[in-house]
Structures are given as structure tokens and as C-alpha cells.
Design an enzyme around this catalytic site. Sequence first.
Site, mmCIF file in Angstrom:
data_model
loop_
_atom_site.group_PDB
_atom_site.id
_atom_site.type_symbol
_atom_site.label_atom_id
_atom_site.label_comp_id
_atom_site.label_asym_id
_atom_site.label_seq_id
_atom_site.Cartn_x
_atom_site.Cartn_y
_atom_site.Cartn_z
ATOM 1 N N HIS A 181 0.813 -1.205 0.000
ATOM 2 C CA HIS A 181 0.000 0.000 0.000
ATOM 3 C C HIS A 181 0.852 1.264 0.000
ATOM 4 C CE1 HIS A 181 -3.898 -2.095 1.586
ATOM 5 N NE2 HIS A 181 -3.613 -2.362 0.336
ATOM 6 N N CYS A 224 6.733 -7.514 -23.335
ATOM 7 C CA CYS A 224 6.294 -6.601 -22.275
ATOM 8 C C CYS A 224 6.949 -6.894 -20.925
ATOM 9 C CB CYS A 224 4.777 -6.639 -22.113
ATOM 10 S SG CYS A 224 4.115 -8.242 -21.636
#
Length: 761
Positions: free
Chosen positions: A366, A679
Site C-alpha cells: 500500500h 512486455c
Amino acid sequence: MTDLPTGTGPRVLLRQIREIMALNEGSQDRLDHIVQIIARNMVAEVCSIYLASRPEELELFATVGLKEEAVHETRLQFGEGLVGLVAKSNEPLNLADAPAHPNFAYRPETGEDPFHSFLGVPIHRGKRVLGVLVVQNQTRRLYDEEEIEAVETVSMVLAEIIMAGELFDLNERGTLPFRMDLPVHLKGETYAEGVAMGKVVLHQPRVAVRQLIADDVDKELSRLDTALEALTQAVDKMIGDIDAGPTPTLDVMETYRMFAEDRGWRDRLREAVRTGLSAEAAVERVQGEMRARFAKQRDPYLRERVSDLDDLSNRLLRHLIGAPSGQKLPNAAVVVALNMGAAELFDYDRSKLKGLVLQEGSQLSHIAIVARALGIPLIGRIPDVADLAENGDMILADGETGDVYLRPTEDVVAVFKQRLKALTERKAQYLALRNVPAVTADGERVRLMINAGLPVDLPYLDDTGADGIGLFRTELQYMIHPRLPRLPVQVDFYRQVFNAAGDRPVIFRTLDLGGDKILPYMERDREENPAMGWRAVRIALDRPALMRLQVRALIQAATDRTLNIMFPMVSEPAEVLQARQLVEREIERHERLGQGRPAAVRMGSMLEVPSLAWNLEALLPHIDFLSVGTNDLLQFLFASDRSNPRLNHRYDGLTYPTMALLRDVAQKCRAHNVPLSVCGEMAGSSLEALALIGIGIDTLSMQPSHIGPIKHLVCHINAAALRDTMSRAMEQGAHDPDPGALRRHLARFAVDRGLSMQPIA
């Protein structure tokens, strides 16, 4: 010895320790009295306290039951003997027959021959082990849970007393591992890009707990409940204050509020008070227990949540003692911490906070998500930085390379300032290329795309001049939400992405869950090898409702636009066919309802599983594009766990086996007229990008910060010469056992042509 309260049990023991600390005695007398009352309370024949007198070394500081002459003479390294094992593992050890344990180390000067039962508990603060508390008896038996709890409670109290300096002067006695005062160079992982230079501010949310033992249990319970209510109100206010902030930040804070209101956490706090601890000491104890329990979790999401729980505990402590949140910062501050919860970031003055450096953390934590949203450089996974740094130390944090310099020499500072200047100049150079297409010197077009996953990534499309989003990680939206995002929320989210991209393509990867990406609200069985377990398209096909909800949202958001959907972790063509059918059923449903539909729907696959590379002839007729995910592909190709630090640099992706495989894939895609892109991390590394272009891959998707350097490189190469070099290098590589040969060929190519190969994180 002064008369002390008599009796047994944890509450009596804590009162007795408090009485000892109130006596006007020296540190040795206090320790001697403490081991005596612990032994008496637990009916133990031996009680000993070992403290870390030197780094990774324990010294016997006090004992009752062993020979007195062993005090300050017996020393054990961390990991040596049973006591050293407790220190090294930072976990209790309970044995019925200690001499039979393989780690038992007999020290004749202690006289511990007759003692069989052994209970050792670490005296610690978090991961810092200060010593070991030991009780022993001659009888062969295991200590019961109540006895273990009593010793753990005492060890926690001892840790607080030691850290508060109430036993002795730590600097004089050296009872903690010595701090390094020399310059230190450390290496970590970039979680939010940028460069910071300033003074260390240690993130010290811990509050010094002075009152450890409850005089009145009911009064302490009342204080705890009042503080919990104040905590709830403070969290609500914090979320209200950032309501207009970035969406990822608000989503993260809603999850934080869910932890703050957890009934189980609150019940454990009250139970700890009922054992005789003060409200503050109860918070400390439960915090330690939960940290230890969460640290053992295999689930990476749960392991990361320990920082949120630490933050909640520290805020609760501040409410209990009335201490203010946050610290006063110098003008240029770099906060250094073991770890941080996202909420703690808002306690600091943003105008003075230049960067964050964490000993732990992860890309999906977070704090990393919020730091990226707020544009604060963050480097994590830096070994021992929280122990090595001191308030006021100069620190240099390079969020482009992951380098951190503590207490740097003048020479290093000068070089760093030059790097800052060069970085500024290069950024200006890259900015000038923003609207210039990536075209080689001989006129070949290379498409450079960005990898993204959150709204905070979208401005990089314009900032870098990227050709589009080659990989949009849709699972990140799910991971930062405290619950499954509803359909309207997902539709709005995907519309934001389309609007930001404009006419540029966006390739949405369907949910790549599992492995190291776990939803907090999704039940999962334990897997021995989750990277190769139930994840990505495997979950989607087994639980089609989850994928259908996502596809439904994408279709609604893509009205009159081209929708590119890519399926991850495909092992065989049949999985793509099943996934296509699922998407087509959702399109048919959309049309039956008379709703607007995408102008076109293109479906592709990721190539991450080696088996698929040998089944492309069956796959390519059924897909519109193919994208190579080199991170997982190399992991599986070399049987090398990319999350294992011991294997990080063992295998080089720029070797013949990898490039031969990718060259074969590129040739088959050209034969079937199927667009191919890469990617993974290889796409954004200078030499690797040259190699990929050299084997015919003309679309690369990478971190936004890599677009400028790679575009600058592309504009200065001759593609035909590069292909010729790669062809010759591959011919030699097929017979050369040296894994570094191919890398050296390309490096020589770059040097001979004066190409600027700037380091890229």
C-alpha cells in the site's frame, strides 16, 4: 534483597519486576534480582539472561542456578548452542531433553549438566534481538502454554526496559549490536521512481512505554476502549481529508479502516490487559504477536499487511499517552523505516519530504501504491537500513537504480551531484524526443509502449510520448480494493483508461491473480509452488463468473473503441479457445440487450509458459496478437524462482537459449502475420532491447521511465547492421558455452558505434 510481593503467576511476576526497577540499585544487582524472582515464580532451578554484547554475540549477564563465575565469561554466537539458536531464529524454543537436541553446545564453566528441560525466549524489539531469557529444570518435561506466556511477557518487559536505557547506559555497556559509523552503500528495489538527497529522519512511530504493569485492570480496560474510539474517529477524519485525492490512495485507506475496526484485534488487546499488563504494554504485546504470525504467512498480501497493523498499534499507543502524530522534518528529509503503512505517509509534511527508504516493502504494498500516486521516490528491500541509519545522517537515494548511500564521503556526494545534473540533462534530452517517433537511423519504426495498472500511471502516456499501453495489469485495481469492485466501478475505471489513451491502443490483460498477487477477499488453498499453480487464465476458466464480470465491464467501457483483451499464463491453445468463447458470449449478451458495443474486439495471448512456444502453429490462427512476458518465461525456462534473492543474478536472459527461443517465436508470428510484442523487464533494458530489435521484434512495452532512454537508443541505431550483428552472434552462441558471450557482442556493437548506453533501473 528487599522484600518483594510473594506468589506466582504473570501478574505477580510483573509487579515484582516493577518493584525491582524502583530500587536504588546498579544494573547488575537488578538483573540478579530479576532472574531470582523469575526462577522462584516459575519454580525453575535455572533462570539466565543473555544479552547481545557485540554484533551477533550473546554474553551471559545474569543467572541463578548456573555457576556465578560463568557470568560475563560465557559467550555464544547467534546460532551457536540452544541459546544462540533462539537468538538467530527470533522464536521461542521449548525442549523436554535439551542435551539431546542437535544444536546443544555444552559449556563446562556453566555447570548446566543436570538440567534437561529448557525454555528459551528471545528478548527482542521487532526483528532486533537484544538477548535471550532462559529457564531450565532437571526434570524432563515441556513447559506449558501458561509458563511460555509468562516468560514471553517478561521478555517483552525486559526489552522495553533495555531500550529505554533503564538498566544501563547502552553506549557504555554495548549491549546492543554496535552501530556502523562508516559510509555505507546499499542496494534495493525501486518502488516509486525519483532521486532524493537530504537528511535521514528515522520513522519512529513507536512510543516509549513506561508503565508496563496495570495497577487497576478495569481502569486500563476503560483507557483502552477510549483510545480505540479516538483511533476510529482519527482514521475516519484522515479518510475524509483525502477524499478528493488520487483514487488508489482512497481505496488503500478504506482497506486500512477495515483493519482498524477488526473485532479480533480489539478482543486480543482487551485479553492482554486482563493478564495484568497496562493498556500500552498490551498493545506492544499484541503487536509483537501479530507481527510474528503474519511474518510466517506464505500469502504475500497478508505478509504486507503487517505494516498496516504496526501503524494502527503505534497510533493507538499515541492516543493512549496523548502524543502527537508525525515528526518535525528538516527542509530536505528522507524518511527511513523498517516498513510503513500507507496512512503514516500523511503524518509528514509533503513540502519537506523528499523520499522514502524501507528495509522491507514490496512493489504492490500500500505504501508503494500511495507513494507513486503522490510522486514520492521510494526504494525498498534494503537490508539492515533501519538499523544502520541514524537521525541526521546524510543520505542519497537513487530511485532510478535502487542505490542508497548512508553517510557518504565528499567524493560520493560530488559524484551524486554530477549524476543529478546529468540526470536532469538527460531528462531534458528525453523530453525533447517525446513527440518524435522511435525510428532507427535507417528508417525502421519501433513501437514503444508503457506498462500500466493504476490511474496514477496514465499521465505517463503523454509525459513520455509512448505509442500506447502494451500491458494494462487489470488485477491491481482488484488488489487495492477492500472488496470485489462492482460492475459500475470497473466500467468507470476502464473508461478513465480509454479516455487517457485517446487514439492510442491499450492492451488489457485479464486478471492475472494467484502467485504473488492475492486478493484480500478471495479464499485460497495453500500451494507449495504458487507461481506455477492455480493462477491467471486457470482461475478465469475455473471461476468464469469473475472473468465474465470483468469482460462485461470492458465491453461497456469500450463503446465505439477498439478493445484489446489479452489472456495471461496460457499453457496450451485450448485455453485461449475457451477464453475466447467466454468473451464472445459476453459480446452476444451485450448485443441482445441493445447496448453500444466496441468498434472492434481483438483477442491475444501472453507467451509466458515455454510449452506454448512449441505449439504456436496451433495457437496463432486463433489470436490477433501475441505478447511475450519475459519475467515469467525466463523463470520457467531456467527453473529459477525470480522471487528468490539467491537466484536473482544467477541466470542471464540475454543468452543464446532465450534469444533462440524468441527468434523462433518472431519468425512464426511473421509467417502468420500476427503482431508480436515483448512486455517484460527485458524490453526496458538497453542491451536486451537491442537484442530484441536485432531478432526482428519491433514492439516493446516497458516502465514509463525507460521510454526516453530506449527511444534515444533506437533513434541512433542502424537496424540492418544490428540484425547482421545479432545473426553472427547467434551463430557463435550456438556453440559457445560462455553465457556472457552474447552480451559482450552487443556491448562491442554499442561501443563501436558510439551509442549512449545509460544505466536503466
